[in-house]
Design a protein around this motif. Structure first.
Motif, PDB file in Angstrom:
ATOM      1  N   SER A 264     -17.495 -18.564  39.604  1.00 24.19           N
ATOM      2  CA  SER A 264     -18.001 -17.695  38.534  1.00 24.19           C
ATOM      3  C   SER A 264     -16.934 -17.420  37.482  1.00 24.19           C
ATOM      4  CB  SER A 264     -18.498 -16.376  39.126  1.00 24.19           C
ATOM      5  OG  SER A 264     -17.451 -15.735  39.841  1.00 24.19           O
ATOM      6  N   SER A 265     -15.666 -17.434  37.868  1.00 21.96           N
ATOM      7  CA  SER A 265     -14.606 -17.135  36.896  1.00 21.96           C
ATOM      8  C   SER A 265     -13.384 -18.016  37.128  1.00 21.96           C
ATOM      9  CB  SER A 265     -14.201 -15.660  37.007  1.00 21.96           C
ATOM     10  OG  SER A 265     -13.759 -15.379  38.332  1.00 21.96           O
ATOM     11  N   VAL A 271     -11.575 -25.557  32.391  1.00 19.40           N
ATOM     12  CA  VAL A 271     -11.122 -26.916  32.096  1.00 19.40           C
ATOM     13  C   VAL A 271     -12.298 -27.889  32.024  1.00 19.40           C
ATOM     14  CG1 VAL A 271      -9.690 -28.827  32.914  1.00 19.40           C
ATOM     15  CG2 VAL A 271      -8.901 -26.463  33.174  1.00 19.40           C
ATOM     16  N   ALA A 272     -13.229 -27.762  32.988  1.00 22.41           N
ATOM     17  CA  ALA A 272     -14.372 -28.673  33.063  1.00 22.41           C
ATOM     18  C   ALA A 272     -15.641 -27.859  33.296  1.00 22.41           C
ATOM     19  CB  ALA A 272     -14.161 -29.697  34.179  1.00 22.41           C
ATOM     20  N   PRO A 273     -16.239 -27.310  32.229  1.00 19.92           N
ATOM     21  CA  PRO A 273     -17.413 -26.455  32.417  1.00 19.92           C
ATOM     22  C   PRO A 273     -18.606 -27.177  33.017  1.00 19.92           C
ATOM     23  CG  PRO A 273     -17.013 -26.893  30.082  1.00 19.92           C
ATOM     24  CD  PRO A 273     -15.817 -27.379  30.808  1.00 19.92           C
ATOM     25  N   VAL A 275     -18.635 -28.903  35.606  1.00 19.33           N
ATOM     26  CA  VAL A 275     -18.576 -28.897  37.070  1.00 19.33           C
ATOM     27  C   VAL A 275     -19.527 -27.843  37.636  1.00 19.33           C
ATOM     28  CG1 VAL A 275     -17.101 -28.460  39.065  1.00 19.33           C
ATOM     29  CG2 VAL A 275     -16.228 -29.792  37.140  1.00 19.33           C
ATOM     30  N   GLY A 276     -19.516 -26.643  37.051  1.00 19.27           N
ATOM     31  CA  GLY A 276     -20.407 -25.594  37.535  1.00 19.27           C
ATOM     32  C   GLY A 276     -21.861 -25.960  37.347  1.00 19.27           C
ATOM     33  N   LEU A 277     -22.198 -26.556  36.199  1.00 23.35           N
ATOM     34  CA  LEU A 277     -23.580 -26.956  35.954  1.00 23.35           C
ATOM     35  C   LEU A 277     -24.004 -28.039  36.937  1.00 23.35           C
ATOM     36  CD1 LEU A 277     -26.134 -26.755  34.268  1.00 23.35           C
ATOM     37  CD2 LEU A 277     -25.149 -28.423  32.676  1.00 23.35           C
ATOM     38  N   ALA A 278     -23.106 -29.003  37.192  1.00 25.33           N
ATOM     39  CA  ALA A 278     -23.430 -30.072  38.147  1.00 25.33           C
ATOM     40  C   ALA A 278     -23.647 -29.498  39.546  1.00 25.33           C
ATOM     41  CB  ALA A 278     -22.307 -31.114  38.163  1.00 25.33           C
ATOM     42  N   ALA A 279     -22.816 -28.552  39.932  1.00 24.49           N
ATOM     43  CA  ALA A 279     -22.990 -27.929  41.246  1.00 24.49           C
ATOM     44  C   ALA A 279     -24.307 -27.181  41.316  1.00 24.49           C
ATOM     45  CB  ALA A 279     -21.819 -26.993  41.538  1.00 24.49           C
ATOM     46  N   SER A 280     -24.666 -26.494  40.228  1.00 27.27           N
ATOM     47  CA  SER A 280     -25.940 -25.772  40.206  1.00 27.27           C
ATOM     48  C   SER A 280     -27.115 -26.743  40.300  1.00 27.27           C
ATOM     49  CB  SER A 280     -26.053 -24.941  38.931  1.00 27.27           C
ATOM     50  OG  SER A 280     -25.070 -23.939  38.903  1.00 27.27           O
ATOM     51  N   LEU A 281     -27.045 -27.840  39.560  1.00 23.64           N
ATOM     52  CA  LEU A 281     -28.133 -28.821  39.612  1.00 23.64           C
ATOM     53  C   LEU A 281     -28.253 -29.424  41.005  1.00 23.64           C
ATOM     54  CD1 LEU A 281     -27.654 -30.640  36.171  1.00 23.64           C
ATOM     55  CD2 LEU A 281     -29.416 -28.983  36.805  1.00 23.64           C
ATOM     56  N   GLY A 282     -27.104 -29.647  41.666  1.00 16.68           N
ATOM     57  CA  GLY A 282     -27.149 -30.158  43.031  1.00 16.68           C
ATOM     58  C   GLY A 282     -27.837 -29.190  43.973  1.00 16.68           C
ATOM     59  N   CYS A 283     -27.529 -27.913  43.829  1.00 16.78           N
ATOM     60  CA  CYS A 283     -28.173 -26.901  44.678  1.00 16.78           C
ATOM     61  C   CYS A 283     -29.656 -26.778  44.354  1.00 16.78           C
ATOM     62  CB  CYS A 283     -27.487 -25.549  44.505  1.00 16.78           C
ATOM     63  SG  CYS A 283     -25.843 -25.467  45.240  1.00 16.78           S
ATOM     64  N   VAL A 284     -30.006 -26.832  43.066  1.00 14.03           N
ATOM     65  CA  VAL A 284     -31.419 -26.758  42.696  1.00 14.03           C
ATOM     66  C   VAL A 284     -32.177 -27.954  43.255  1.00 14.03           C
ATOM     67  CG1 VAL A 284     -33.025 -26.855  40.752  1.00 14.03           C
ATOM     68  CG2 VAL A 284     -31.039 -25.347  40.653  1.00 14.03           C
TER      69      VAL A 284
END
Length: 581
Positions: A264-265, A271-273, A275-284
């Motif tokens: 979250s922070s 550095v690589a924003p 990464v969080g979106l990719a992780a979220s898409l993987g969980c979704v």
């Protein structure tokens, strides 16, 4: 190929490991971190009257009125903590131990949900994810209401699923316990209403007992809404205070689906924003797979337990209506103390319509009008696996909609819905496809994501302000007769926890007048990196010289002495000035 019995043994071993590991992570060095401003609200702590926010909470009546007046939470958690602190004291370990123990129990309950649904492996993986997730561990190490609300939510869900079993006397006990659990949850956190609303939706879409137009669970849920409606009036009253939560709904929802605000922070996102979106898409993706792969119908035997008697519902509605209107009158009478109240007085009075509206809805439910309408469009009733699906998505969706107008979403507020998210993404990983390799990759992805989240939360301090260290550094420098100039604010209150109010002279008003009576007194002033002492505190110190500056993370204390020759010589010596070590 793994047999069913082998998988069951593996699941039990995984749950056992989750319990041991989860307990260790939550209890390790539990008393080391400083007690912060959130934990100072726990009742039983000796605080000076009219100097701290909150004031001292030493009685049940004082705890209730203080929680309603100065907070944004219902008083249930604090009422439970008052007898605890009376028995075990208010040391850091005593304050935090209930949250840690309750969250360990949640680990087991998550597995029990899976076991009740015939998904032992899914329940075991979900419990392991919860045991090692960064956010649950972080919150379980604080003396706050969120672990308790989460536990009560999962317990209520287990009881709701269990209440559909056929055994009249047993069902009565289960439903009775379910009612008590839901009311306790609503008294602990206002966000618990999202869980009850989801349970009510499932009671309309789920199976009905033979010969009845409505499930008895639905009737009892309406009783609980009527009984707890005064808490909605309290929430309306408390909503007038300014919110410090983010209004960025999308980012909060995206972070929730990234396994409870993983990264979250973190510097990784800076550095690589992506990464969080990719992780979220993987969980979704795993969430969607889990929903699609879960069995639509789980074998359920409709129980024949009694519904809520109408006289009890009417009594609850009448009592709630009277309580809400009395609360509206009391708060309106005291509105000079609550500057935000005037625009909300009408809304508080209007909350009295809620228990009356419950009676109308009860008429519709008992006649089966709503159930017939839903059944004509849905077909067969939904199995209890859908209850977990709904709980993973609907509560966060409701809060997201409300947050468009009133910010509500934050990591701590959505943590009480996290167990259901863990279960559904676990189901997606376990049932991804027939390939053991793909399943293994999905499980490793979840475990790696969880581990990354834990490592990030482990690096975060329990509190950005280190009151304990400052008090330890200041204590040897305090002399008899020293004054402490403090300003009434929630940020200053924890200093009273470490520096006994009975052993020191604190001044929170009439600073100049008191100093004029003791012109030779040394004066300590408390300040923060992001909250400087106001002018009313500093102006009376004109003609004084700062002798010492003691600091810790996020907080400092300055010692001022009269600008005399003796004070000047001591200041020029310079050997008393200390800072961060």
């Amino acid at each position: 190929k793994l047999t069913r019995s082998t998988l069951a043994r593996i699941a039990l071993i995984l749950v056992f490991v989750a319990l041991i590991l989860g307990a260790g992570l939550r209890l390790h060095r539990l008393a080391v971190e400083t007690v912060d401003h959130n934990e100072i609200y726990v009742p039983g702590i000796q605080l000076p009257e009219d100097m701290s926010i909150p004031g001292p909470r030493l009685t049940f009546t004082g705890t209730i009125t203080s929680a309603i007046a100065v907070e944004c939470h219902p008083p249930g958690y604090y009422l439970l903590m008052l007898p605890w602190t009376r028995c075990f004291g208010t040391g850091p370990l005593a304050l935090r131990l209930p949250s840690a123990i309750i969250d360990v129990a949640t680990i087991l309950l998550i597995y029990l949900i899976g076991a009740h649904l015939g998904l032992r492996t899914v329940g075991a993986l979900g419990s392991f994810l919860w045991a090692t997730a960064g956010l649950p561990v972080y919150l379980a190490r604080e003396a706050r209401m969120y672990p308790l609300a989460c536990f009560l939510g999962v317990l209520a869900t287990v009881l709701l699923v269990e209440s559909y079993r056929k055994n009249r006397s047993y069902a009565q006990w289960v439903i009775g316990t379910y009612v008590i659990t839901i009311l306790a949850g609503l008294s602990t956190s206002h966000f618990f209403w999202a869980i009850l609303i989801t349970h009510m939706l499932y009671a309309q879409l789920g199976p009905k007992p033979p010969g009845r137009r409505a499930a008895p669970q639905a009737e009892w849920q309406l009783f609980m809404v009527a009984m707890a409606s005064p808490l909605l009036a309290i929430a309306t009253f408390q909503s007038g205070r300014p919110s410090y939560l983010s209004s960025d709904v999308w980012l909060s929802v995206e972070a929730y689906f990234r396994l409870l605000y993983v990264w979250s922070s973190s510097d990784i996102l800076a550095v690589a924003p992506w990464v969080g979106l990719a992780a979220s898409l993987g969980c979704v993706l795993l969430l969607v797979v889990g929903v699609l792969k879960l069995p639509r119908q789980t074998e359920v035997t409709n129980q024949t337990g009694p519904g809520c008697p109408r006289w009890l519902l009417y009594a609850a509605a009448a009592l709630a209506f009277a309580s809400i209107e009395a609360f509206a009158w009391i708060t309106h009478r005291e509105q000079s103390e609550f500057t935000w109240l005037e625009p909300r007085t009408g809304a508080i009075i209007a909350c009295g319509a809620i228990p009356l509206l419950v009676l109308v809805v009860d008429f519709i439910v008992r006649r089966g009008l709503l159930a017939d309408w839903l059944e004509s469009r849905l077909g067969a009733p939904l199995g209890p696996t859908w209850l977990v699906v709904f709980l993973a998505v609907i509560p966060v969706g409701l809060l997201a909609l409300i947050s468009i107008a009133i910010p509500l979403l934050a990591s701590r507020t959505v943590s009480i819905f996290g167990p259901y998210l863990m279960l559904i993404v676990s189901a997606g990983a376990v049932r991804l496809c027939r390939s053991h390799f793909a399943r293994g990759v999905a499980v490793i992805f979840l475990l790696a994501l969880n581990a990354a989240g834990f490592l990030e939360y482990r690096e975060q301090p329990h509190s950005p302000t280190d009151y304990a260290t400052l008090a330890a550094r200041v204590a040897p420098k305090i002399e008899t007769g020293d004054l402490w100039f403090v300003f009434r604010h929630w940020a200053t209150s924890p200093i009273f926890y470490y520096l006994d109010p009975k052993a020191h002279t604190y001044v929170a008003r009439d600073y100049a007048q008191i100093l004029s009576k003791r012109p030779a007194a040394r004066v300590w002033v408390l300040g923060f990196d992001e909250l400087l002492p106001p002018a009313r505190v500093m102006d009376p110190l004109n003609g004084h010289r700062r002798l010492l500056h003691v600091e810790a993370r996020g907080i400092y204390a300055d010692l001022y002495v009269p600008d005399s020759a003796d004070a000047t010589r001591r200041a020029e010596a310079g050997d008393n000035n200390i800072g961060l070590h």
